[in-house]
Scaffold this active site. Structure first.
Site, PDB file in Angstrom:
ATOM      1  N   HIS A 162       3.663  -2.209   3.284  1.00  0.00           N
ATOM      2  CA  HIS A 162       3.761  -0.876   2.669  1.00  0.00           C
ATOM      3  C   HIS A 162       5.113  -0.736   1.974  1.00  0.00           C
ATOM      4  O   HIS A 162       6.154  -0.850   2.627  1.00  0.00           O
ATOM      5  CB  HIS A 162       3.600   0.204   3.736  1.00  0.00           C
ATOM      6  CG  HIS A 162       2.256   0.167   4.407  1.00  0.00           C
ATOM      7  ND1 HIS A 162       1.965  -0.698   5.431  1.00  0.00           N
ATOM      8  CD2 HIS A 162       1.116   0.866   4.163  1.00  0.00           C
ATOM      9  CE1 HIS A 162       0.699  -0.524   5.806  1.00  0.00           C
ATOM     10  NE2 HIS A 162       0.160   0.418   5.054  1.00  0.00           N
TER      11      HIS A 162
ATOM     12  N   ASP B 185       0.811  -1.215   0.000  1.00  0.00           N
ATOM     13  CA  ASP B 185       0.000   0.000   0.000  1.00  0.00           C
ATOM     14  C   ASP B 185       0.848   1.271   0.000  1.00  0.00           C
ATOM     15  O   ASP B 185       1.998   1.268   0.442  1.00  0.00           O
ATOM     16  CB  ASP B 185      -0.861   0.056   1.261  1.00  0.00           C
ATOM     17  CG  ASP B 185      -2.008  -0.945   1.247  1.00  0.00           C
ATOM     18  OD1 ASP B 185      -1.988  -1.875   0.416  1.00  0.00           O
ATOM     19  OD2 ASP B 185      -2.911  -0.790   2.075  1.00  0.00           O
TER      20      ASP B 185
HETATM   21 NI    NI Z   1      -2.708   3.168   3.305  1.00  0.00          NI
END
Ligand code: NI
Length: 297
Positions: free
Chosen positions: A238, A92
């Site tokens: 991430h 992400d």
């Molecule tokens: Ni996010």
């Protein structure tokens, strides 16, 4: 307040995360960070089954145990029931000009497919990286334009966040996303249905969360993911954090050695067999006990 200062610091980091050196002319919008907001992701129609703290990585934790819903009508997914050792690795908040290419190298070396839930303003700054993702078989996905909680926006705000991002991804790589992840996992059944009906995207949450945005430690990321992964897991990470990207080669190698097969989120959803939820689940492969970590991303 410690929380406020952490959040403010995160704003600075996230604003810097996706920038390239040569494209600073793009008008900047404040990115809301993954801060200390405590938010349990809701899972649409499955929210009636609260996730037991000790079984966060299991399909039961994703809320499937009490009321299986047929795949075709489902609007959101936190994990899938699959008849094999399939998992989906998701990244992400990028792409990051510096870190995402390194991650793509590690994925390519191992023939692994992943899914990238991207922030529109980072896509605008790194279209070449998005094109590379598609060229190398990864799934491109929508994570809003600048990371607000969509539940706090009106219909026009949601439309701008989702449409502008899908348009920008399409402009970069020629592929329009069919899955999205709401920032912070903040959603509800009404929003999920609208995202499905009006934007043609499934809402994708997660079942394994190493809290890599909070604990910037590659060993911790490695341990969390490799201990919690199960068949059908949707794993959150991430690609804007160096510690996360540094952990990934080991994560991939360990999961491959355990026999897992990496697929994109859309591929995993296509394999979802909710009827498996009605059986007593037999682990289809050995795995360690799930890690107990709070879900607040
Ligand atoms: Ni996010």
């Amino acid at each position: 307040m410690k929380i406020l200062s952490t959040a403010a610091f995160s704003v600075v980091l996230l604003l810097a995360a996706c920038r390239t050196a040569q494209t600073q002319s793009q008008p900047q919008v404040i990115v809301v960070p993954h801060d200390e907001m405590t938010r349990t992701p809701s899972v649409g129609e499955a929210t009636s089954a609260p996730a037991p703290a000790q079984a966060q990585s299991s399909p039961e934790a994703a809320g499937y145990s009490s009321a299986p819903v047929h795949s075709s009508g489902k609007t959101s997914y936190s994990a899938c029931y699959v008849d094999g050792p399939y998992i989906a690795m998701t990244f992400d908040d990028g792409p990051s000009a510096e870190l995402t290419p390194k991650l793509l190298d590690a994925l390519k070396q191992r023939g692994i497919k992943a899914t990238f839930f991207m922030v529109g303003q980072c896509v605008a700054q790194n279209p070449d990286i998005v094109r590379r993702m598609v060229d190398e078989g990864h799934e491109v996905a929508n994570h809003s334009w600048n990371h607000p909680a969509l539940t706090k926006l009106g219909p026009d705000g949601v439309k701008r966040q989702l449409s502008d991002t899908s348009d920008m991804i399409f402009r970069a790589c020629g592929v329009r996303p069919v899955v999205m992840r709401p920032p912070y996992g903040a959603t509800n059944a009404t929003l999920n249905k609208r995202i499905n009906d009006e934007y043609g995207m499934k809402v994708v949450l997660w079942s394994v969360d190493p809290l890599d945005w909070k604990y910037r430690n590659a060993d911790r990321v490695y341990n969390s993911i490799t201990q919690a992964a199960q068949p059908g897991s949707i794993i959150l990470a991430h690609d804007i954090h160096a510690s996360t990207v540094a952990a990934m080669p080991r994560v991939f190698d360990t999961l491959l050695a355990k026999g897992y097969k990496f697929v994109t989120v859309s591929e995993l959803i296509a394999m979802n067999r909710p009827e498996l939820a009605t059986k007593k689940q037999e682990p289809s492969m050995p795995s360690s006990a799930p890690v107990s970590t709070p879900v607040n991303n």
